[in-house]
Design an enzyme around this catalytic site. Structure first.
Site, PDB file in Angstrom:
ATOM      1  N   ARG A  26       0.750  -1.224   0.023  1.00  0.00           N
ATOM      2  CA  ARG A  26       0.211   0.096  -0.074  1.00  0.00           C
ATOM      3  C   ARG A  26       0.734   1.071   0.056  1.00  0.00           C
ATOM      4  O   ARG A  26       0.280   2.358   0.457  1.00  0.00           O
ATOM      5  CB  ARG A  26      -0.926  -0.018   1.037  1.00  0.00           C
ATOM      6  CG  ARG A  26      -2.149  -0.915   1.081  1.00  0.00           C
ATOM      7  CD  ARG A  26      -3.157  -0.516   0.054  1.00  0.00           C
ATOM      8  NE  ARG A  26      -4.347  -1.521   0.080  1.00  0.00           N
ATOM      9  CZ  ARG A  26      -5.395  -1.287   0.623  1.00  0.00           C
ATOM     10  NH1 ARG A  26      -5.636  -0.342   1.456  1.00  0.00           N
ATOM     11  NH2 ARG A  26      -6.241  -2.127   0.319  1.00  0.00           N
ATOM     12  N   ARG A  30      -2.826   6.844   0.117  1.00  0.00           N
ATOM     13  CA  ARG A  30      -2.992   8.148   0.853  1.00  0.00           C
ATOM     14  C   ARG A  30      -1.956   8.392   1.827  1.00  0.00           C
ATOM     15  O   ARG A  30      -1.986   9.602   2.373  1.00  0.00           O
ATOM     16  CB  ARG A  30      -4.237   7.877   1.526  1.00  0.00           C
ATOM     17  CG  ARG A  30      -5.653   7.743   0.718  1.00  0.00           C
ATOM     18  CD  ARG A  30      -6.746   7.116   1.736  1.00  0.00           C
ATOM     19  NE  ARG A  30      -6.395   5.776   1.748  1.00  0.00           N
ATOM     20  CZ  ARG A  30      -7.432   4.986   2.402  1.00  0.00           C
ATOM     21  NH1 ARG A  30      -8.402   5.210   2.824  1.00  0.00           N
ATOM     22  NH2 ARG A  30      -7.057   3.610   2.539  1.00  0.00           N
ATOM     23  N   ARG A  39      -5.755  12.154  -6.578  1.00  0.00           N
ATOM     24  CA  ARG A  39      -7.125  11.515  -6.164  1.00  0.00           C
ATOM     25  C   ARG A  39      -8.084  12.696  -6.042  1.00  0.00           C
ATOM     26  O   ARG A  39      -9.351  12.383  -6.409  1.00  0.00           O
ATOM     27  CB  ARG A  39      -6.665  10.650  -4.789  1.00  0.00           C
ATOM     28  CG  ARG A  39      -8.054  10.222  -4.255  1.00  0.00           C
ATOM     29  CD  ARG A  39      -8.358   9.020  -4.988  1.00  0.00           C
ATOM     30  NE  ARG A  39      -9.275   8.321  -4.167  1.00  0.00           N
ATOM     31  CZ  ARG A  39     -10.448   8.819  -3.693  1.00  0.00           C
ATOM     32  NH1 ARG A  39     -10.954   9.583  -4.315  1.00  0.00           N
ATOM     33  NH2 ARG A  39     -11.547   8.010  -2.916  1.00  0.00           N
ATOM     34  N   ASP A  76      -6.566  -2.650  -7.823  1.00  0.00           N
ATOM     35  CA  ASP A  76      -7.140  -3.282  -6.429  1.00  0.00           C
ATOM     36  C   ASP A  76      -7.556  -4.611  -7.062  1.00  0.00           C
ATOM     37  O   ASP A  76      -7.599  -5.066  -8.200  1.00  0.00           O
ATOM     38  CB  ASP A  76      -8.388  -2.532  -6.406  1.00  0.00           C
ATOM     39  CG  ASP A  76      -8.832  -2.710  -4.883  1.00  0.00           C
ATOM     40  OD1 ASP A  76      -8.553  -2.253  -4.024  1.00  0.00           O
ATOM     41  OD2 ASP A  76      -9.495  -3.890  -4.441  1.00  0.00           O
ATOM     42  N   TYR A 153     -15.303 -11.463  -0.922  1.00  0.00           N
ATOM     43  CA  TYR A 153     -15.953 -10.243  -1.287  1.00  0.00           C
ATOM     44  C   TYR A 153     -16.996 -10.396  -2.295  1.00  0.00           C
ATOM     45  O   TYR A 153     -18.406  -9.844  -2.203  1.00  0.00           O
ATOM     46  CB  TYR A 153     -14.958  -9.284  -2.081  1.00  0.00           C
ATOM     47  CG  TYR A 153     -14.182  -8.606  -0.975  1.00  0.00           C
ATOM     48  CD1 TYR A 153     -14.432  -7.696  -0.282  1.00  0.00           C
ATOM     49  CD2 TYR A 153     -12.811  -9.005  -0.730  1.00  0.00           C
ATOM     50  CE1 TYR A 153     -13.551  -7.145   0.912  1.00  0.00           C
ATOM     51  CE2 TYR A 153     -11.939  -8.482   0.121  1.00  0.00           C
ATOM     52  CZ  TYR A 153     -12.238  -7.459   0.827  1.00  0.00           C
ATOM     53  OH  TYR A 153     -11.487  -6.977   1.789  1.00  0.00           O
TER      54      TYR A 153
HETATM   55  C1  LIG Z   1      -8.202  -6.578   0.539  1.00  0.00           C
HETATM   56  C2  LIG Z   1      -7.619  -5.847  -0.365  1.00  0.00           C
HETATM   57  C3  LIG Z   1      -8.235  -4.792  -1.220  1.00  0.00           C
HETATM   58  N1  LIG Z   1      -7.381  -4.345  -2.286  1.00  0.00           N
HETATM   59  C4  LIG Z   1      -6.060  -4.980  -1.900  1.00  0.00           C
HETATM   60  C5  LIG Z   1      -6.178  -5.950  -0.917  1.00  0.00           C
HETATM   61  C6  LIG Z   1      -5.085  -6.889  -0.481  1.00  0.00           C
HETATM   62  C7  LIG Z   1      -4.132  -6.306   0.316  1.00  0.00           C
HETATM   63  C8  LIG Z   1      -4.536  -6.073   1.645  1.00  0.00           C
HETATM   64  O1  LIG Z   1      -4.791  -7.193   2.270  1.00  0.00           O
HETATM   65  O2  LIG Z   1      -4.783  -4.841   2.104  1.00  0.00           O
HETATM   66  C9  LIG Z   1      -4.873  -4.602  -2.814  1.00  0.00           C
HETATM   67  C10 LIG Z   1      -4.450  -3.227  -3.080  1.00  0.00           C
HETATM   68  N2  LIG Z   1      -5.314  -2.024  -3.050  1.00  0.00           N
HETATM   69  C11 LIG Z   1      -4.530  -1.198  -3.633  1.00  0.00           C
HETATM   70  C12 LIG Z   1      -3.214  -1.514  -3.771  1.00  0.00           C
HETATM   71  C13 LIG Z   1      -2.300  -0.742  -4.489  1.00  0.00           C
HETATM   72  C14 LIG Z   1      -0.854  -1.043  -4.338  1.00  0.00           C
HETATM   73  C15 LIG Z   1      -0.109  -0.730  -3.150  1.00  0.00           C
HETATM   74  O3  LIG Z   1       0.300   0.596  -3.150  1.00  0.00           O
HETATM   75  O4  LIG Z   1      -0.003  -1.629  -2.492  1.00  0.00           O
HETATM   76  C16 LIG Z   1      -3.249  -3.075  -3.550  1.00  0.00           C
HETATM   77  C17 LIG Z   1      -2.081  -4.060  -3.746  1.00  0.00           C
HETATM   78  C18 LIG Z   1      -4.836   0.401  -3.396  1.00  0.00           C
HETATM   79  C19 LIG Z   1      -6.012   0.652  -2.739  1.00  0.00           C
HETATM   80  N3  LIG Z   1      -7.422   0.210  -2.697  1.00  0.00           N
HETATM   81  C20 LIG Z   1      -8.024   0.918  -1.763  1.00  0.00           C
HETATM   82  C21 LIG Z   1      -7.359   1.965  -1.475  1.00  0.00           C
HETATM   83  C22 LIG Z   1      -7.908   3.290  -0.797  1.00  0.00           C
HETATM   84  C23 LIG Z   1      -8.968   4.048  -1.742  1.00  0.00           C
HETATM   85  C24 LIG Z   1      -8.703   5.293  -1.977  1.00  0.00           C
HETATM   86  O5  LIG Z   1      -7.389   6.081  -2.001  1.00  0.00           O
HETATM   87  O6  LIG Z   1      -9.625   6.204  -1.892  1.00  0.00           O
HETATM   88  C25 LIG Z   1      -6.438   1.970  -2.262  1.00  0.00           C
HETATM   89  C26 LIG Z   1      -5.238   3.058  -2.170  1.00  0.00           C
HETATM   90  C27 LIG Z   1      -9.480   0.541  -1.265  1.00  0.00           C
HETATM   91  C28 LIG Z   1      -9.819  -0.959  -0.810  1.00  0.00           C
HETATM   92  N4  LIG Z   1      -9.507  -1.972  -1.623  1.00  0.00           N
HETATM   93  C29 LIG Z   1      -9.788  -2.984  -0.900  1.00  0.00           C
HETATM   94  C30 LIG Z   1     -10.194  -2.650   0.460  1.00  0.00           C
HETATM   95  C31 LIG Z   1     -10.657  -3.446   1.495  1.00  0.00           C
HETATM   96  C32 LIG Z   1     -10.474  -1.166   0.579  1.00  0.00           C
HETATM   97  C33 LIG Z   1     -10.841  -0.128   1.616  1.00  0.00           C
HETATM   98  C34 LIG Z   1      -9.969   0.023   2.677  1.00  0.00           C
HETATM   99  C35 LIG Z   1      -9.069   1.129   2.625  1.00  0.00           C
HETATM  100  O7  LIG Z   1      -9.417   2.310   2.269  1.00  0.00           O
HETATM  101  O8  LIG Z   1      -7.684   0.834   2.549  1.00  0.00           O
HETATM  102  C36 LIG Z   1      -9.616  -4.426  -1.132  1.00  0.00           C
END
Ligand SMILES: Cc1c2[nH]c(c1CCC(=O)O)Cc1[nH]c(c(CCC(=O)O)c1C)Cc1[nH]c(c(CCC(=O)O)c1C)Cc1[nH]c(c(C)c1CCC(=O)O)C2
Length: 343
Positions: A26, A30, A39, A76, A153
């Site tokens: 991640r 943010r 964003r 994602d 999911y």
């Molecule tokens: C379960 C999962 C998801 N997505 C992902 C997983 C597996 C990794 C983990 O266990 O965290 C994987 C993921 N999601 C995102 C990346 C980007 C690459 C990175 O920098 O790692 C990666 C590798 C961007 C994202 N995915 C998400 C964001 C935040 C949204 C935003 O910036 O508005 C980002 C940058 C949203 C997301 N996407 C997901 C959730 C549960 C959420 C909401 C929680 C949150 O807000 O962090 C599903």
């Protein structure tokens, strides 16, 4: 293309390296003001994911601003269910939401087999642009969710502490569960191969909800499918990160992957024993350690590095970096890894 810095790839293959490579799950997100600026100009997260030029830009930001040893493509894991026909929304502060969830065999039968060049062309295009703009500075990591985590999911429809609807399906309808897992696995293999063809240098499989299953169900409904993916994707190194699956570490060590991700609950010494010398280990600092003072961060990071010792290692956190972490503290972690392991 020849990479200027290929520490990640050499460490993943278990080769000797001049110092331990470091990146953060991640990292593109943010924590960086530069990300928040991009964003803010858009309607939402999904628009960013689907605009390849901007997805490439935020993918490269951590390389420029944090000096990590790898980029991970900004996308994602939920793009797979969407490409199969189950679309999602990203609700501000609440996370993913699926208006339709899978409950019946008819719904599973209707799910599409993903053709990545069509329905996921935006990810592949983002990878191509990123590779071009990185110009060989560091490797690019591609990724996908493990079939079990995607299943969670698609059945539950949103994040959950227990994913009890998803787990319930394994008990009440194992046949339907298997049909769904098979379909997700098949599409994921195509998708990861397409990412590699587009330029991904290594791929990581995220099994974020591995830890909620009992060991026997984990073997049957998750590991069996991760195994198929590892066997099929064999032209680049593969990392398996199964969060919370401490009970499955021995079995994960038997997969045809190069690297095993550890979360922060997993004891490093015990993990080395269980997983064995053939696999590189990735991780595993508690993301909360980055809320400490600079001195504390340096100390806990060095302690972690000492425990990994000379076992092949890729430094990372034990899960994604929390959004309110200071980028300066993240830099302290990265610099500590670089300094401590170059000695
Ligand atoms: C379960 C999962 C998801 N997505 C992902 C997983 C597996 C990794 C983990 O266990 O965290 C994987 C993921 N999601 C995102 C990346 C980007 C690459 C990175 O920098 O790692 C990666 C590798 C961007 C994202 N995915 C998400 C964001 C935040 C949204 C935003 O910036 O508005 C980002 C940058 C949203 C997301 N996407 C997901 C959730 C549960 C959420 C909401 C929680 C949150 O807000 O962090 C599903």
């Amino acid at each position: 293309m020849i990479l200027e810095n290929d520490l990640l790839l050499r460490a993943a293959r278990g080769e000797k390296v001049e110092r331990t490579p470091v990146w953060l799950m991640r990292q593109a997100g943010r924590i960086l003001p530069e990300y928040r600026a991009v964003r803010a100009s858009l309607s939402g997260f999904i628009e960013l994911v689907k605009t390849p030029e901007l997805a490439a830009e935020v993918t490269i930001q951590p390389v420029d601003h944090l000096k990590v040893d790898a980029a991970i493509i900004f996308s994602d894991i939920l793009v797979i269910p969407e490409a199969m026909g189950l679309s999602y929304e990203m609700v501000e502060k609440a996370g993913p939401f699926f208006p339709e969830v899978i409950t019946t065999a008819e719904q599973v039968a209707k799910l599409k087999r993903v053709n990545p060049e069509e329905s996921l062309s935006y990810v592949l295009e983002a990878i191509r642009i990123t590779k071009k703009e990185l110009n060989g500075r560091v490797p690019l990591i591609g990724f996908a969710g493990a079939p079990w985590t995607i299943f969670c999911y698609m059945v539950e429809g949103k994040g959950s502490k227990t994913f009890s609807q998803a787990r319930r399906m394994l008990y009440n309808n194992p046949d339907l569960s298997i049909q769904l897992l098979d379909k997700i696995t098949d599409s994921t293999i195509h998708y990861l191969k397409a990412q590699v063809e587009a330029g991904a240098d290594l791929v990581q499989i995220f099994d974020s909800w591995a830890g909620i299953l009992p060991p026997d169900l984990y073997e049957r409904f998750s590991l069996a499918y991760i195994e198929k993916i590892c066997d099929a994707v064999n032209s680049v190194p593969v990392t398996v990160f199964a969060k919370g699956a401490y009970f499955a570490r021995k079995a994960i060590g038997q997969l045809a992957c190069n690297t095993v991700g550890l979360d922060w609950n997993m004891d490093i010494e015990e993990s080395k024993q269980l997983i064995g010398p053939e696999k590189t280990l990735q991780g595993n600092l508690d993301p909360c350690a980055l809320y400490g003072s600079y001195d504390q961060i340096k100390k806990t990071t060095e302690e972690m590095l000492r425990q990994f010792g000379d076992h092949p290692h890729i430094a990372n956190l034990g899960h994604g970096v929390y959004p309110d972490t200071s980028p300066e503290k993240v830099k302290c972690f990265i610099e500590t890894v670089k300094e401590f392991t170059s000695k």
